[in-house]
Design an enzyme around this catalytic site. Structure first.
Site, PDB file in Angstrom:
ATOM      1  N   ALA A  91      38.678  32.301   6.834  1.00 15.28           N
ATOM      2  CA  ALA A  91      39.817  32.035   7.711  1.00 15.28           C
ATOM      3  C   ALA A  91      41.112  32.261   6.935  1.00 15.28           C
ATOM      4  O   ALA A  91      41.445  31.463   6.077  1.00 15.28           O
ATOM      5  CB  ALA A  91      39.766  30.601   8.218  1.00 15.28           C
ATOM      6  N   CYS A  92      41.835  33.334   7.227  1.00 12.42           N
ATOM      7  CA  CYS A  92      43.030  33.684   6.464  1.00 12.42           C
ATOM      8  C   CYS A  92      44.120  34.215   7.393  1.00 12.42           C
ATOM      9  O   CYS A  92      43.864  34.519   8.552  1.00 12.42           O
ATOM     10  CB  CYS A  92      42.704  34.757   5.416  1.00 12.42           C
ATOM     11  SG  CYS A  92      41.372  34.304   4.289  1.00 12.42           S
TER      12      CYS A  92
END
Length: 469
Positions: free
Chosen positions: A8-9
């Site tokens: 998750a970025c």
């Protein structure tokens, strides 16, 4: 295959004519599923005449490594049981890379080209590519060859840059990807969903794609559009999760850089490429990576109602392990690092033409130790958020003061740098990095001490006698 914790970025890419200083930028918040995930930062040395086989601890991908490799900065996990996850860095040719932005393809395309269990995954990408490339475009091509040979274990977006070009590559299925050169006067924000749109197969200068991708789409009738070839429409997803977890982050990044444009944060049609309304500064990129829907009703730390404050996933999170900005211009190569929650941390600049980093970045104990950079900034974030309204202004003053100091320090070092030979320059910049670390550490420790001292007066366990009793 086990689920890794890196998934998750939020990423930002800026072309050289869109930036205030003429530099190219790639930047990303490396986010995880857990809040406490320590990271190291050090320099991987050149290698010569090597005979070594790389085996991924994550999925047993096995690759024969080249005999020669360039020096590069590396940001691996402290605990490498699951893999290296070197994530980002700049090599000695001043080529930058950040990997990866997790993306997800739809079930239609995955049915015909499934992911490969022991293929190339995030844990290996930087390790297998950054030491062997001399340009941003070469990075896309090199990784593309690895995907063709070994397949991909995941959907991933990968960022590349050199002093002239910025590229974004999206790997969607087991063997298919596209990459786009970000126009020099534009920027892009990516947030865990396939974002690249129209592909021009007659323009190999600005687009790169996997072999056979056009035939693959035609063979299985995968293009939903009556005309055109839109990678997002063909390979991407359009779900409730996208509208609450992903697209609002793109919306907010574009809101900051194009404030006059009104858009719906849940729109499935936010453009991937945008021209900013003004030139983008380093501080603008930091502002986006530090953001949590500031000055909107969606801010989790704001005054909106609980439903709005919990509606969208923010860019800056407690589980951001490593926020980085890679800045390239001419011979300048600087890697900016922020540990802890970026909203409360300072970005520390490192000249990457160096042969080492400070021990406080190389060594990370399992438990809190304020001599460790990771733990120092994690502690600061914990303290600031614990009394956010009381501490936020002091914390902003601390960040601004260090940002101003860093700009002045970099200017001073760059004025001195021409006095040194090529051989001497690496040692000089390594020593300057140490001075920068010492200044930031001292300033952060003093700030932390001030907040804790102030915080002793904020305890709820206090009592004042009512004089009427």
């Amino acid at each position: 295959m086990k689920q890794h914790k890196h998934a998750a970025c939020t990423s930002i890419l800026v072309g050289k004519k869109a930036s205030l200083d003429g530099a190219t930028y790639i930047a990303r918040n490396e986010d995880n599923y857990v809040a406490n995930w320590p990271k190291k930062f050090f320099v991987q040395p050149q290698v010569h005449n090597r005979k070594e086989t790389y085996v991924s601890p994550y999925n047993n991908l096995t690759v024969q490594l080249p005999s020669e490799g360039l020096r590069y900065t590396s940001s691996p996990d402290a605990n490498q049981d699951e893999g290296l996850y070197e994530e980002d860095g700049i090599n000695e040719k001043n080529v930058a890379m950040s990997a990866t932005e997790s993306v997800f393809a739809n079930e239609k395309v995955l049915a015909y080209d499934p992911l490969v269990e022991n293929g190339v995954a995030e844990d290996s990408i930087t390790t297998l590519v950054l030491p062997y490339i001399d340009s941003a475009r070469a990075g896309v091509e090199y990784l593309g060859k690895l995907i063709a040979k070994f397949g991909s274990a995941e959907g991933n977006g990968v960022l590349f840059s050199d002093k002239n070009e910025v590229w974004y590559m999206e790997i969607a299925t087991g063997h298919h990807f596209v990459a786009i050169r970000i126009p020099d006067d534009c920027y892009a924000v990516a947030a865990n969903q396939i974002g690249i749109e129209d592909i021009d197969f007659d323009d190999s200068k600005n687009y790169i794609w996997s072999s056979g991708i056009e035939e693959f789409v035609e063979k299985y009738n995968l293009n939903p559009d009556f005309s055109g070839w839109n990678f997002r429409h063909i390979f991407g997803t359009d779900t409730k999760k996208d509208r609450h977890y992903n697209t609002p982050r793109v919306w907010y990044g574009q809101k900051l850089l194009n404030p006059s444009i009104e858009q719906d944060p849940e729109s499935s049609d936010l453009p991937f490429i945008r021209k900013p309304e003004k030139k983008i500064s380093l501080e603008d990129i930091q502002r986006i990576l530090k953001s949590h829907y500031n000055e909107t009703k969606f801010d989790p730390l704001g005054s909106g109602n609980e439903e709005d404050k919990n509606r969208y996933r923010a860019i800056s999170l407690s589980r951001t392990a490593n926020s980085h900005i890679l800045q390239l211009k001419d011979s300048r190569a600087i890697e900016w690092k922020a540990y802890g929650i970026p909203s409360f941390s300072a970005y520390v600049p490192f000249f990457t033409n160096a042969n080492d980093t400070d021990e406080s970045y190389r060594i990370v104990p399992e438990k809190l130790d304020l001599k460790s950079a990771y733990w120092l900034y994690e502690t600061l974030a914990f303290v600031v958020e614990s009394h956010y309204q009381a501490f936020v202004e002091d914390n902003l003053d601390y960040q601004i003061k260090l940002s101003k100091w860093a700009r002045a320090k970099i200017h001073s070092v760059e004025n001195e740098a021409p006095k040194y030979s090529v051989e001497q320059l690496t040692e000089y910049l390594t020593s300057k990095n140490k001075e920068i670390i010492e200044h930031f550490d001292k300033a952060t420790q003093n700030h932390l001490a001030d907040l804790v001292t102030k915080g002793t007066e904020l305890s709820r366990l206090t009592f004042k006698m009512d004089p009427n009793l």
